[in-house]
Design an enzyme around this catalytic site. Structure first.
Site: not given
Ligand code: NDP
Length: 293
Positions: A96, A119, A52
């Site tokens: 995460q 997200d 990412k």
């Protein structure tokens, strides 16, 4: 059979984003800024976060990586989330997953400002998505929609069978493909571990989305000729022929399924790369305040 090339598509998307960022910056706008919080030493999480951050560099976004030890308390992590919520320079951020067991993932997800939830995991974004309102779409299903769109795969009236009902992949995928419009207008069956006759259900599918987490679970004789197969799974299995002793495979038995279908995503090189591309698209939307003012 045509491979749905997530590597090629994600590179195309990143080039488009990079061009847009260049134009924005030339006009005096700030660079989009994505922050990522990584807790502990989970090997897969480290690989995902690095990819990412690397993608941010490729598209000209600013990125910030916040690393924390696995023994961080929930209160300390909530404080970091709050700081990122308040930071006007940060357009979007991710924490995460998975998090260490002593931290409640739901509490952390709920603490993220939905306007920075790139997200797409926050219930506000999930609810808005379900109602067809502007929302940050969860990155993996968003990436899959882009695959269908960019390969012009027909979806209207098709029967789609989604295998797996997680909040981040299977369930939102089933909602998105049943929404009005393209890619959508599918008749969707959402299946899971309690489904009776799963092979029979999958056999009826024009489009299969497999998000189970079991290596090579979907077998060749479960797939109708000409089906479109989207393999979300990322599983590491032993392979003595490889130097590393392991290799990545999906939730679909690729060797047996590929000859039967019209299109299929490979693993690696399919949905995983598109998930990162979708995260980049969401971050640009956050920076441009396209979803929320
Ligand atoms: P979860 O473990 O959260 O969910 C798995 C789902 O599969 C559950 O709904 C479960 O059913 C169902 N399932 C498990 N066993 C069976 C079975 N025998 N028959 C039918 N259904 C079954 O997984 P995720 O959705 O988070 O991830 C799925 C896979 O996708 C994993 O390999 C993961 O690594 C990968 N992944 C890949 C991403 C990418 O970017 N490519 C992103 C996210 C995930 P039940 O609900 O009944 O337990």
């Amino acid at each position: 059979m045509q491979l749905l090339d997530g590597k090629l598509l994600s590179e195309n998307i990143k080039s488009e984003l990079a061009a847009e960022v260049d134009q924005m910056v030339a006009k005096g706008a700030k660079r989009p800024h994505l922050a990522a919080v990584l807790v502990g030493e989970n090997a897969a999480s480290q690989v995902y976060v690095q990819s990412k951050i690397r993608s941010c560099e490729q598209v000209g976004f600013k990125s910030t990586l916040i690393r924390q030890e696995a023994d961080i308390t929930e209160a300390e992590l909530l404080k970091i989330v709050d700081q990122l919520n308040q930071d006007p320079d940060v357009d979007g951020f991710i924490v995460q997953l998975p998090l260490p067991k002593h931290i409640d993932e739901e509490r952390i997800t709920l603490a993220i400002d939905h306007r920075k939830d790139v997200d797409g995991f926050h219930p506000i974004n999930f609810g808005r998505m379900a109602q067809g309102l502007p929302a940050f779409l969860p990155a993996t299903p968003y990436g899959i929609l882009e695959i269908l769109r960019r390969y012009n795969i027909e979806t209207a009236g098709k029967h789609c069978v989604v295998v797996g009902r997680s909040n981040i992949v299977g369930t939102p995928m089933s909602i998105l493909l049943s929404r009005k419009g393209y890619p959508g207008d599918c008749t969707v069956t959402l299946t899971h571990s309690r489904t009776k006759d799963l092979p029979g259900e999958v056999r009826r599918a024009d489009i299969i989305v497999a998000a189970i987490g079991i290596p090579q679970f979907i077998k060749g004789d479960w797939v109708k000729d000409g089906a479109v197969v989207i393999d979300v799974g990322i599983n590491r299995i032993e392979d003595a022929s490889r130097k590393s002793g392991t290799r990545l495979v999906g939730d679909v038995d690729f060797e047996a399924v590929a000859p039967k279908c019209s299109h299929i995503t490979p693993v690696p090189g399919g949905v995983g790369l598109m998930t990162v591309a979708a995260l980049m698209m969401n971050t640009l939307k956050a920076c441009k305040k396209e979803i929320y003012q």
